[in-house]
Scaffold this motif. Structure first.
Motif, PDB file in Angstrom:
ATOM      1  N   SER A 150     -10.805  64.945 -96.871  1.00  0.00           N
ATOM      2  CA  SER A 150     -10.081  65.613 -97.958  1.00  0.00           C
ATOM      3  C   SER A 150      -8.608  65.833 -97.606  1.00  0.00           C
ATOM      4  O   SER A 150      -7.766  65.982 -98.494  1.00  0.00           O
ATOM      5  CB  SER A 150     -10.739  66.950 -98.292  1.00  0.00           C
ATOM      6  OG  SER A 150     -10.654  67.849 -97.191  1.00  0.00           O
ATOM      7  N   SER A 151      -8.296  65.845 -96.310  1.00  0.00           N
ATOM      8  CA  SER A 151      -6.899  66.012 -95.901  1.00  0.00           C
ATOM      9  C   SER A 151      -6.094  64.767 -96.264  1.00  0.00           C
ATOM     10  O   SER A 151      -6.589  63.638 -96.192  1.00  0.00           O
ATOM     11  CB  SER A 151      -6.811  66.250 -94.388  1.00  0.00           C
ATOM     12  OG  SER A 151      -5.455  66.294 -93.972  1.00  0.00           O
ATOM     13  N   LYS A 152      -4.826  64.955 -96.629  1.00  0.00           N
ATOM     14  CA  LYS A 152      -3.963  63.832 -96.980  1.00  0.00           C
ATOM     15  C   LYS A 152      -3.323  63.183 -95.764  1.00  0.00           C
ATOM     16  O   LYS A 152      -2.705  62.125 -95.876  1.00  0.00           O
ATOM     17  CB  LYS A 152      -2.877  64.304 -97.955  1.00  0.00           C
ATOM     18  CG  LYS A 152      -3.424  64.776 -99.300  1.00  0.00           C
ATOM     19  CD  LYS A 152      -2.303  65.209-100.232  1.00  0.00           C
ATOM     20  CE  LYS A 152      -2.859  65.670-101.571  1.00  0.00           C
ATOM     21  NZ  LYS A 152      -1.775  66.109-102.501  1.00  0.00           N
ATOM     22  N   THR A 153      -3.454  63.822 -94.600  1.00  0.00           N
ATOM     23  CA  THR A 153      -2.825  63.283 -93.395  1.00  0.00           C
ATOM     24  C   THR A 153      -3.876  62.799 -92.403  1.00  0.00           C
ATOM     25  O   THR A 153      -5.007  63.309 -92.368  1.00  0.00           O
ATOM     26  CB  THR A 153      -1.943  64.331 -92.697  1.00  0.00           C
ATOM     27  OG1 THR A 153      -2.788  65.360 -92.153  1.00  0.00           O
ATOM     28  CG2 THR A 153      -0.948  64.932 -93.673  1.00  0.00           C
ATOM     29  N   ILE A 154      -3.484  61.830 -91.578  1.00  0.00           N
ATOM     30  CA  ILE A 154      -4.378  61.340 -90.536  1.00  0.00           C
ATOM     31  C   ILE A 154      -4.689  62.463 -89.553  1.00  0.00           C
ATOM     32  O   ILE A 154      -5.838  62.648 -89.139  1.00  0.00           O
ATOM     33  CB  ILE A 154      -3.752  60.144 -89.807  1.00  0.00           C
ATOM     34  CG1 ILE A 154      -3.638  58.952 -90.767  1.00  0.00           C
ATOM     35  CG2 ILE A 154      -4.570  59.755 -88.578  1.00  0.00           C
ATOM     36  CD1 ILE A 154      -2.929  57.748 -90.188  1.00  0.00           C
ATOM     37  N   ARG A 155      -3.667  63.229 -89.212  1.00  0.00           N
ATOM     38  CA  ARG A 155      -3.863  64.328 -88.263  1.00  0.00           C
ATOM     39  C   ARG A 155      -4.857  65.340 -88.810  1.00  0.00           C
ATOM     40  O   ARG A 155      -5.743  65.817 -88.088  1.00  0.00           O
ATOM     41  CB  ARG A 155      -2.545  65.008 -87.933  1.00  0.00           C
ATOM     42  CG  ARG A 155      -2.710  66.179 -86.975  1.00  0.00           C
ATOM     43  CD  ARG A 155      -1.394  66.703 -86.454  1.00  0.00           C
ATOM     44  NE  ARG A 155      -0.691  65.713 -85.654  1.00  0.00           N
ATOM     45  CZ  ARG A 155       0.264  66.018 -84.792  1.00  0.00           C
ATOM     46  NH1 ARG A 155       0.629  67.281 -84.616  1.00  0.00           N
ATOM     47  NH2 ARG A 155       0.864  65.072 -84.104  1.00  0.00           N
ATOM     48  N   GLY A 156      -4.728  65.678 -90.067  1.00  0.00           N
ATOM     49  CA  GLY A 156      -5.650  66.633 -90.666  1.00  0.00           C
ATOM     50  C   GLY A 156      -7.083  66.136 -90.635  1.00  0.00           C
ATOM     51  O   GLY A 156      -8.017  66.894 -90.349  1.00  0.00           O
ATOM     52  N   ARG A 157      -7.278  64.852 -90.936  1.00  0.00           N
ATOM     53  CA  ARG A 157      -8.626  64.282 -90.914  1.00  0.00           C
ATOM     54  C   ARG A 157      -9.198  64.283 -89.502  1.00  0.00           C
ATOM     55  O   ARG A 157     -10.367  64.622 -89.279  1.00  0.00           O
ATOM     56  CB  ARG A 157      -8.605  62.863 -91.483  1.00  0.00           C
ATOM     57  CG  ARG A 157      -8.225  62.804 -92.950  1.00  0.00           C
ATOM     58  CD  ARG A 157      -8.301  61.398 -93.511  1.00  0.00           C
ATOM     59  NE  ARG A 157      -7.882  61.383 -94.917  1.00  0.00           N
ATOM     60  CZ  ARG A 157      -8.142  60.405 -95.769  1.00  0.00           C
ATOM     61  NH1 ARG A 157      -8.805  59.342 -95.356  1.00  0.00           N
ATOM     62  NH2 ARG A 157      -7.740  60.477 -97.016  1.00  0.00           N
TER      63      ARG A 157
END
Length: 228
Positions: A150-157
């Motif tokens: 659901s995160s828009k960033t690779i880091r968030g995922r």
């Protein structure tokens, strides 16, 4: 099947060795060995059979018409896969089950769960109950993946997935069931971009890693502005 495995298998939980053998006979169990990359069940086909992983692991993969791969789940030793399709034998599979490494699988006739066996198996009800538990766990796994992507960033995922793994392992150091490409496919990101972001996170002291082993530094903070 060894004693430790059937005790850890959701499908045979709460049964004795003798009871489990009766269930295996009822489900017409067959052992099969698959090399890494071998397709166990193929998208587009129908099946009345499900699999129980005895050793190794199995990836559940979706490939679109343009060749893009997404890994939806990984079934480790003691876990079942393709159980939904085995109970719906006329429904074409939308995903493939692929050996993630050299893997031994116990193939079971899932359709026999839906009908009492000729010998009026006294353990049939327990099998159905355990299957419902397995299906509930599978729904939870898929829900977790939806949360990760659901995160828009690779880091968030990546942080979401690694945080979950740390909780499941009960430690900040752990091994994941994916190699780098498989992790990228699971998170729905480009492998090169994932590797670059992992390098930045390592340089910032958030994580350290070697192959599929990770160590987290939660004291260093969460998602940083440099996340892509």
């Amino acid at each position: 099947m060894d004693e430790k495995l059937w005790q850890n298998s959701v499908l045979f939980r709460g049964t004795s060795a003798d009871q489990m053998q009766h269930m295996l006979d009822c489900l017409q169990a067959k052992r099969r060995m698959y090399e890494k990359g071998a397709v166990i069940f193929c998208a587009g086909e129908t099946t009345n059979t499900m699999g129980l992983v005895l050793s190794g692991s199995v990836n559940i993969e979706f490939d679109d018409m343009w060749g893009n791969k997404t890994i939806l789940d990984n079934a480790a030793a003691g876990q079942v896969f393709a159980e939904t399709y085995a109970c719906l034998p006329d429904e074409p599979m939308l995903v493939s089950a692929v050996a993630a490494e050299r893997t031994e699988v116990l193939l079971l006739r899932g359709d026999r769960l839906l009908h009492p066996c000729e010998s009026a198996c006294p353990h049939h009800e327990r099998l159905i109950r355990n299957m419902l538990r397995a299906a509930a766990q599978k729904n939870l796994v898929l829900s977790r993946r939806m949360f990760h992507i659901s995160s828009k960033t690779i880091r968030g995922r990546l942080l979401s997935y690694l945080s979950e793994q740390a909780i499941l392992h009960g430690a900040a150091c752990f091994a994941i069931p994916f190699d780098r490409q498989q992790l990228a496919d699971y998170l729905g990101v480009d492998r090169s971009a994932l590797s670059a972001e992992m390098g930045r996170m390592r340089d910032e002291g958030l994580i350290s890693f070697h192959k599929n082993r990770f160590s987290l530094r939660p004291d260093m903070g969460g998602e940083q502005p440099s996340g892509r």
